[in-house]
Design a protein around this motif. Sequence first.
Motif, PDB file in Angstrom:
ATOM      1  N   HIS A 141      31.710 104.298  38.677  1.00  0.00           N
ATOM      2  CA  HIS A 141      31.527 104.961  39.034  1.00  0.00           C
ATOM      3  C   HIS A 141      32.617 105.002  39.903  1.00  0.00           C
ATOM      4  CE1 HIS A 141      26.580 105.795  38.877  1.00  0.00           C
ATOM      5  NE2 HIS A 141      26.436 103.807  39.222  1.00  0.00           N
ATOM      6  N   GLU A 142      32.771 104.957  40.304  1.00  0.00           N
ATOM      7  CA  GLU A 142      34.813 104.715  40.336  1.00  0.00           C
ATOM      8  C   GLU A 142      35.477 106.402  39.189  1.00  0.00           C
ATOM      9  OE1 GLU A 142      35.367 101.545  44.107  1.00  0.00           O
ATOM     10  OE2 GLU A 142      35.683 101.265  42.249  1.00  0.00           O
ATOM     11  N   VAL A 143      35.033 105.047  38.271  1.00  0.00           N
ATOM     12  CA  VAL A 143      36.189 106.245  37.655  1.00  0.00           C
ATOM     13  C   VAL A 143      35.351 107.203  37.056  1.00  0.00           C
ATOM     14  CG1 VAL A 143      36.046 105.519  34.999  1.00  0.00           C
ATOM     15  CG2 VAL A 143      36.679 104.125  35.934  1.00  0.00           C
ATOM     16  N   ARG A 144      34.221 106.604  37.077  1.00  0.00           N
ATOM     17  CA  ARG A 144      33.456 108.490  36.662  1.00  0.00           C
ATOM     18  C   ARG A 144      34.193 109.833  38.138  1.00  0.00           C
ATOM     19  NH1 ARG A 144      27.215 108.513  35.141  1.00  0.00           N
ATOM     20  NH2 ARG A 144      26.872 108.047  38.228  1.00  0.00           N
ATOM     21  N   SER A 145      34.131 108.845  38.773  1.00  0.00           N
ATOM     22  CA  SER A 145      34.367 110.071  40.249  1.00  0.00           C
ATOM     23  C   SER A 145      35.689 110.368  40.165  1.00  0.00           C
ATOM     24  CB  SER A 145      34.105 109.689  41.786  1.00  0.00           C
ATOM     25  OG  SER A 145      34.839 110.278  42.466  1.00  0.00           O
ATOM     26  N   CYS A 146      36.721 109.429  39.859  1.00  0.00           N
ATOM     27  CA  CYS A 146      37.942 109.996  39.052  1.00  0.00           C
ATOM     28  C   CYS A 146      38.239 111.337  38.299  1.00  0.00           C
ATOM     29  CB  CYS A 146      38.867 109.274  39.527  1.00  0.00           C
ATOM     30  SG  CYS A 146      38.996 107.911  40.941  1.00  0.00           S
TER      31      CYS A 146
END
Length: 321
Positions: free
Chosen positions: A141-146
């Motif tokens: 989720h962190e990567v997708r947000s970035c």
Amino acid sequence: PTVIRQVIPPGDCLWSEIGPLWEALVAKTGEKSAFLSKPWVETWLEHFVQERRTTGLIWRLASGEVVGCALVTLGTGKLGPFTVSRAYLNASPGEGVGCEHNDVLALPACRPAVVEDLVAYWRTLKVDEVMLEGVRERLFHEVRSCWPGARWNGHRSESPFVDLETLRATESDFLNSLSANTRSQIRRSIRLYEKRFGEVTLELSSERDQRLEWLEALAALHAEVWIARGERGVFNDRALAFHQALIRRLSETTVAEMLTVDFVRVCAGGETIGMLYLLAVSGRVQFYQSGLAYDADRRLKPGLVTHYFSIESFARGGCIE
């Protein structure tokens, strides 16, 4: 905080440069994943990236303090009939050695900046896909947000666990926490095994040579099941060599406290019901693979029985989960 990225290029000196920093960061973060431990990563690098391109990434503060580490491997794969280029995080493709509980190593206060810069690094690579194999849901989720414009495909995989401390404190049998149907299947299986072969017992591997022997026995049981399904399973020659090397490395007392490999064998009389390959870090026992002896009698449940006896054994042995 602002982080500064240092790139260590592929080569024989990669691990000698990043290894000590990686080990120190594992200790600072309290990381409990066996797949991010120094022995696992070091053995993986030795066996699977000699002919690949693996780059080390280190993130520091302006003061020079190391706050993050990751390994990015470039490789190729198939997407239908097409060959595609891929980047992998702390993993490499197609070797039969799975990576779970995968993550970027980062101090909590610096994690958002490290993940953001990791995505920025990936975006500079000329690859068709970035593979997040076995990563924790939080990192995904962190990567997708970035990287909101990217197209992400994947699946969610649960990691069920048993709280052994609670089980021990309540002095209850693990069976009592299961559904009535599952309890019935396990009890019936034990009765049938004992009637046919003899008493059901558990044995835990005790030293290096026995672990190497049991690894081969487990791999053979594992292969039997998959060959019957028209597949080979995960223990190809290179994967088997990796696990053998890991066991030998962990027999050294200097690294034994960081990660341990254990094998469990559950037998009825002299017949093996099932074997488990386990990785343990700081009292947390992580199931890795199994070899199970299936029977024509569907009432016999080798997986349920083997896991039940193993959980009960570790609950008595002082493990956390």
